[in-house]
Design a protein around this motif. Sequence first.
Motif, short mmCIF file in Angstrom:
data_model
loop_
_atom_site.label_atom_id
_atom_site.label_comp_id
_atom_site.label_asym_id
_atom_site.label_seq_id
_atom_site.Cartn_x
_atom_site.Cartn_y
_atom_site.Cartn_z
N THR A 78 169.08 21.39 22.34
CA THR A 78 169.39 20.48 23.04
C THR A 78 170.63 19.62 22.48
N ARG A 79 171.07 18.90 23.01
CA ARG A 79 172.08 17.98 22.36
C ARG A 79 171.29 17.14 21.20
N THR A 136 172.81 17.78 17.34
CA THR A 136 173.29 16.59 16.63
C THR A 136 172.69 16.65 15.10
N LEU A 137 171.11 17.10 15.22
CA LEU A 137 170.55 17.09 13.89
C LEU A 137 171.06 18.05 13.03
N TYR A 179 169.89 11.87 29.13
CA TYR A 179 168.55 12.61 29.18
C TYR A 179 167.58 12.00 30.21
N VAL A 180 166.66 12.80 30.77
CA VAL A 180 165.69 12.22 31.84
C VAL A 180 164.59 11.52 30.99
N GLN A 230 164.14 16.84 25.61
CA GLN A 230 163.69 17.20 26.61
C GLN A 230 162.21 16.91 26.77
N ARG A 231 161.88 17.00 28.08
CA ARG A 231 160.25 16.81 28.32
C ARG A 231 159.55 17.75 27.61
#
Length: 159
Positions: free
Chosen positions: A5-6, A10-11, A98-99, A132-133
């Motif tokens: 994921t983004r 990023t990490l 993000y959701v 994300q979920r």
Amino acid sequence: MSKTTRATQTLEKAGIAFTVHTYAYDPNAERVGLQAAEAIGEEPHRVLKTLMAEVDGKPVCVVVPSDREVSMKKLAAAFGGKSAAMMKPAMAEKATGYVVGGISPFGQKKQVPTAIEEAAMNETLVYMNGGQRGLQVRLAPTDAQRTLNAIIVSVIAER
């Protein structure tokens, strides 16, 4: 479920050591952070929730243990403001990309001022939403603080 994921990108880009943990996300859970803690078999105070709020109308991000609530008065003071309120879900989604239920403090569309609850800094490792979920990343809270350039403050409400 993708584990990229983004947030994880990023990490990785920041050179932060982390592990990815997936779980069955329950969209009907009354408290998503507590459901995540239970699902991954971790103590709730080590599973941090990411909340989007506004201080004097400006967006901020606050990361607190999933078993605690944020004091809006303390949150406003932490950012030098007069008032704070939780951001409406649709606005939080628009601001972060993000959701809800999958909002990570890492890799948001636009990085906003971020605060991490000081109690979380006492842990060796914590879990934070991975973007994300049903996806959590486990990392050192000091690495999270450094990556986010977050302030460390006490913003939890008294019990």
